[in-house]
Write a protein that holds these residues in place. Structure first.
Motif, PDB file in Angstrom:
ATOM      1  N   GLU A 197       0.834  -1.214   0.000  1.00  0.00           N
ATOM      2  CA  GLU A 197       0.000   0.000   0.000  1.00  0.00           C
ATOM      3  C   GLU A 197       0.862   1.254   0.000  1.00  0.00           C
ATOM      4  N   GLY A 198       0.526   2.177  -0.890  1.00  0.00           N
ATOM      5  CA  GLY A 198       1.213   3.472  -0.927  1.00  0.00           C
ATOM      6  C   GLY A 198       2.510   3.481  -1.707  1.00  0.00           C
ATOM      7  N   MET A 199       2.953   2.325  -2.213  1.00  0.00           N
ATOM      8  CA  MET A 199       4.211   2.263  -2.951  1.00  0.00           C
ATOM      9  C   MET A 199       3.942   2.473  -4.443  1.00  0.00           C
ATOM     10  N   ASP A 200       4.567   3.501  -5.038  1.00  0.00           N
ATOM     11  CA  ASP A 200       4.331   3.704  -6.464  1.00  0.00           C
ATOM     12  C   ASP A 200       5.101   2.669  -7.276  1.00  0.00           C
ATOM     13  N   LEU A 201       4.784   2.575  -8.575  1.00  0.00           N
ATOM     14  CA  LEU A 201       5.317   1.495  -9.405  1.00  0.00           C
ATOM     15  C   LEU A 201       6.830   1.555  -9.553  1.00  0.00           C
ATOM     16  N   GLU A 202       7.374   2.761  -9.642  1.00  0.00           N
ATOM     17  CA  GLU A 202       8.820   2.891  -9.799  1.00  0.00           C
ATOM     18  C   GLU A 202       9.547   2.380  -8.563  1.00  0.00           C
ATOM     19  N   VAL A 203       9.055   2.757  -7.398  1.00  0.00           N
ATOM     20  CA  VAL A 203       9.661   2.296  -6.144  1.00  0.00           C
ATOM     21  C   VAL A 203       9.440   0.794  -5.989  1.00  0.00           C
ATOM     22  N   TYR A 204       8.280   0.326  -6.398  1.00  0.00           N
ATOM     23  CA  TYR A 204       7.988  -1.112  -6.326  1.00  0.00           C
ATOM     24  C   TYR A 204       8.963  -1.905  -7.183  1.00  0.00           C
ATOM     25  N   CYS A 205       9.241  -1.407  -8.367  1.00  0.00           N
ATOM     26  CA  CYS A 205      10.202  -2.081  -9.250  1.00  0.00           C
ATOM     27  C   CYS A 205      11.588  -2.111  -8.588  1.00  0.00           C
ATOM     28  N   ASP A 206      12.003  -0.983  -8.022  1.00  0.00           N
ATOM     29  CA  ASP A 206      13.283  -0.942  -7.292  1.00  0.00           C
ATOM     30  C   ASP A 206      13.306  -2.004  -6.196  1.00  0.00           C
ATOM     31  N   HIS A 207      12.199  -2.099  -5.471  1.00  0.00           N
ATOM     32  CA  HIS A 207      12.077  -3.047  -4.364  1.00  0.00           C
ATOM     33  C   HIS A 207      12.254  -4.483  -4.847  1.00  0.00           C
ATOM     34  N   LEU A 208      11.597  -4.841  -5.957  1.00  0.00           N
ATOM     35  CA  LEU A 208      11.686  -6.195  -6.497  1.00  0.00           C
ATOM     36  C   LEU A 208      13.113  -6.541  -6.915  1.00  0.00           C
ATOM     37  N   ILE A 209      13.772  -5.605  -7.572  1.00  0.00           N
ATOM     38  CA  ILE A 209      15.139  -5.849  -8.048  1.00  0.00           C
ATOM     39  C   ILE A 209      16.107  -5.942  -6.866  1.00  0.00           C
ATOM     40  N   GLU A 210      15.904  -5.097  -5.867  1.00  0.00           N
ATOM     41  CA  GLU A 210      16.753  -5.160  -4.671  1.00  0.00           C
ATOM     42  C   GLU A 210      16.600  -6.515  -3.973  1.00  0.00           C
ATOM     43  N   LYS A 211      15.350  -6.984  -3.860  1.00  0.00           N
ATOM     44  CA  LYS A 211      15.107  -8.279  -3.212  1.00  0.00           C
ATOM     45  C   LYS A 211      15.723  -9.418  -4.027  1.00  0.00           C
ATOM     46  N   MET A 212      15.662  -9.305  -5.342  1.00  0.00           N
ATOM     47  CA  MET A 212      16.256 -10.337  -6.193  1.00  0.00           C
ATOM     48  C   MET A 212      17.769 -10.384  -5.997  1.00  0.00           C
ATOM     49  N   GLU A 213      18.400  -9.220  -5.957  1.00  0.00           N
ATOM     50  CA  GLU A 213      19.852  -9.204  -5.780  1.00  0.00           C
ATOM     51  C   GLU A 213      20.233  -9.724  -4.399  1.00  0.00           C
ATOM     52  N   GLU A 214      19.466  -9.372  -3.400  1.00  0.00           N
ATOM     53  CA  GLU A 214      19.730  -9.892  -2.055  1.00  0.00           C
ATOM     54  C   GLU A 214      19.674 -11.418  -2.049  1.00  0.00           C
ATOM     55  N   LYS A 215      18.689 -11.970  -2.742  1.00  0.00           N
ATOM     56  CA  LYS A 215      18.545 -13.434  -2.779  1.00  0.00           C
ATOM     57  C   LYS A 215      19.712 -14.077  -3.535  1.00  0.00           C
ATOM     58  N   ILE A 216      20.153 -13.452  -4.616  1.00  0.00           N
ATOM     59  CA  ILE A 216      21.302 -13.976  -5.368  1.00  0.00           C
ATOM     60  C   ILE A 216      22.542 -14.010  -4.475  1.00  0.00           C
ATOM     61  N   LEU A 217      22.767 -12.928  -3.736  1.00  0.00           N
ATOM     62  CA  LEU A 217      23.944 -12.857  -2.872  1.00  0.00           C
ATOM     63  C   LEU A 217      23.833 -13.812  -1.692  1.00  0.00           C
ATOM     64  N   GLU A 218      22.613 -14.007  -1.213  1.00  0.00           N
ATOM     65  CA  GLU A 218      22.396 -14.943  -0.109  1.00  0.00           C
ATOM     66  C   GLU A 218      22.716 -16.377  -0.540  1.00  0.00           C
ATOM     67  N   ILE A 219      22.257 -16.769  -1.725  1.00  0.00           N
ATOM     68  CA  ILE A 219      22.514 -18.125  -2.227  1.00  0.00           C
ATOM     69  C   ILE A 219      23.966 -18.262  -2.662  1.00  0.00           C
ATOM     70  N   GLY A 220      24.489 -17.191  -3.246  1.00  0.00           N
ATOM     71  CA  GLY A 220      25.830 -17.211  -3.831  1.00  0.00           C
ATOM     72  C   GLY A 220      25.741 -17.415  -5.328  1.00  0.00           C
ATOM     73  N   PRO A 221      26.115 -16.421  -6.136  1.00  0.00           N
ATOM     74  CA  PRO A 221      25.974 -16.549  -7.592  1.00  0.00           C
ATOM     75  C   PRO A 221      26.719 -17.738  -8.169  1.00  0.00           C
ATOM     76  N   GLU A 222      27.768 -18.183  -7.481  1.00  0.00           N
ATOM     77  CA  GLU A 222      28.521 -19.341  -7.967  1.00  0.00           C
ATOM     78  C   GLU A 222      27.697 -20.631  -7.912  1.00  0.00           C
ATOM     79  N   HIS A 223      26.546 -20.585  -7.204  1.00  0.00           N
ATOM     80  CA  HIS A 223      25.670 -21.752  -7.099  1.00  0.00           C
ATOM     81  C   HIS A 223      24.454 -21.663  -8.027  1.00  0.00           C
ATOM     82  N   ILE A 224      24.235 -20.511  -8.648  1.00  0.00           N
ATOM     83  CA  ILE A 224      22.995 -20.285  -9.404  1.00  0.00           C
ATOM     84  C   ILE A 224      23.248 -20.479 -10.894  1.00  0.00           C
ATOM     85  N   ALA A 225      22.456 -21.350 -11.496  1.00  0.00           N
ATOM     86  CA  ALA A 225      22.619 -21.668 -12.915  1.00  0.00           C
ATOM     87  C   ALA A 225      21.784 -20.753 -13.811  1.00  0.00           C
TER      88      ALA A 225
END
Length: 466
Positions: A197-225
């Protein structure tokens, strides 16, 4: 002793034989035993007919796939001619057919960038299984044996074979199957209607990409195919991500050495007004593209996994201990199926199907959006001939209907009795008609949808559910 099956006795209806012997995809076992299935026995353009002679508008193109429409005589004649000439010979190792070779060359022409090499199968699920299998093989050939994990998305749909079902991020469909999910991570759904609620689309997109990068770093890119994604999410709800989401997600993958798979099983071959949508509409260049459905307009089962020349250079190298690429199916490169796909594409290009969808797709969405004012319609979304309505109990709060009210199925039943087939998916109805849909079909469809939704609203009020 020979088994006797009474329901095959002369005079027993197809309805009864089906109920007695066919296991249906996604069967609802609460109702099937008593209701059985509607028997459809004929189609013409965007109409389908049941065995009682009832006519329906096919609002879902069979299942996202009958793109050139039912009963195309030219394609039917071509299929018959091919069957008489060569229906099948295997394509293992050193055998092929003209149609397999020609269709692969045509797909290399249609697909963007260096997507030049095609492995054929019989549908989208198999094509996605093949894609992941190739990715793992590719990294193994490079000596990067730890790169096994896969990024998918919640509500993404990628099929129903064992691995493809695991790639599918629709949790309710996983129940009871013990799918191989250990190497799969489901990222957040890029779902603008359900964003915080209250999050505009541009900020929402930033949020999604930030969460994706966090998950990549958490798993370790060397493990992701790889990362697999539909340009527009289909069976998960016809969800269109915020502008810029896909290019930024792909850029993250490139940054971290993760391959990208574009699942265009639904979106390719005209449904969005383009033969291939990834690059032209969404500005992404995948390493692998998965195609099916509209590839043959559903006239025969056909799927394709198209990989880059860069990938092919690696997987095409013979291993010293075994020079074979040990992957393949009896029906890979099926001569009849490939001939059908090739002719289907010829018809689409010659008859301007993409231009037709480019003209009438926006009109279809605009007309459907007129239903947004109805009491339970929370959102109308999608693009061109890939659209959905999401229903809510309270439009102000976006409160969903409780699970015991199958609202999508209620509207579906109301529409069906008025002569329109739509697809119910939980709180949604999906519209993905044959690309022959014209102004008359669109206007009639929207009119029936309005009547059906209003009838459903009246019933909910009567039952005290609204």
């Amino acid at each position: 002793m020979r088994k006797t099956i009474e329901s095959t006795t002369l005079g027993v209806s197809a309805w009864q034989q089906d109920k007695d012997h066919v296991i249906h995809p996604y069967a609802n076992f609460e109702h099937f035993a008593t209701e059985g299935a509607t028997v459809y026995n004929r189609g013409q353009r965007h109409f389908i007919f049941d065995d009682r002679g009832n006519e329906y508008i096919d609002g879902i193109a069979g299942l996202w796939c009958v793109n050139i429409g039912h009963g195309n005589e030219e394609l039917a004649q071509h299929i018959g001619n091919q069957a008489r000439n060569l229906a099948y010979f295997n394509t293992f190792e050193d055998a092929t057919s003209p149609s397999a070779a020609q269709l692969a060359a045509k797909l290399a022409q249609l697909c963007p960038g260096d997507l030049n090499h095609t492995f054929f199968g019989t549908g989208g699920s198999l094509a996605n299984d093949t894609a992941v299998k190739m990715v793992h093989y590719y990294f193994n050939m490079l000596g990067q044996h730890k790169k096994k994990k896969i990024l998918s998305r919640n509500l993404g749909y990628h099929g129903s074979t064992y691995l493809a079902h695991a790639l599918t991020g629709i949790a309710s469909t996983h129940l009871g199957f013990d799918l191989p999910q250990d190497d799969i991570t489901y990222l957040d759904t890029p779902y603008p209607y359900r964003r915080p609620e209250g999050m505009d689309l541009e900020v929402y997109c930033d949020h999604l990409i930030e969460k994706m990068e966090e998950k990549i770093l958490e798993i370790g890119p060397e493990h992701i195919a790889c990362f697999i994604a539909e340009p527009i999410m289909g069976a998960g709800g016809v969800i269109v991500a915020p502008d810029g989401y896909l290019p930024r997600a792909y850029a993250l993958c490139k940054k971290y050495g993760i391959l990208t798979i574009s699942d265009e099983v639904v979106t390719a071959f005209g449904r969005l007004g383009k033969m291939i949508a990834s690059k032209e509409m969404f500005n992404v260049q995948p390493d692998i593209m998965v195609l099916a459905k509209g590839l043959s307009s559903g006239y025969v089962p056909l799927g394709a996994t198209v990989i880059s020349s860069e990938m092919y250079k690696v997987i095409g190298r013979p291993k010293p201990e075994n020079p074979y690429f040990s992957h393949g199916f009896t029906y890979s490169g099926h001569a009849l199926a490939c001939a059908t796909g090739l002719k289907n594409i010829e018809i689409m290009e010659r008859d301007g199907f993409c231009d037709h969808v480019g003209t009438w797709g926006p009109y279809f969405k605009d007309r459907l959006c007129t239903l947004a004012d109805l009491p339970i319609v929370g959102e109308v979304r999608g693009s061109h001939f890939m659209l959905a309505l999401e229903y809510v109990k309270d439009k102000r709060t976006k409160e969903p209907f409780p699970n015991d009210i199958n609202i999508g199925k209620m509207v579906y039943r109301s529409a069906k009795k008025r002569g329109l087939i739509i697809r119910p998916i939980g709180p949604l109805n999906v519209l993905s008609p044959p690309l022959t849909f014209d102004k008359e079909a669109i206007d009639r469809t929207v009119h029936i949808m309005q009547e059906s939704i209003l009838e459903t609203v009246a019933h909910l009020h009567k039952e005290g559910a609204l």
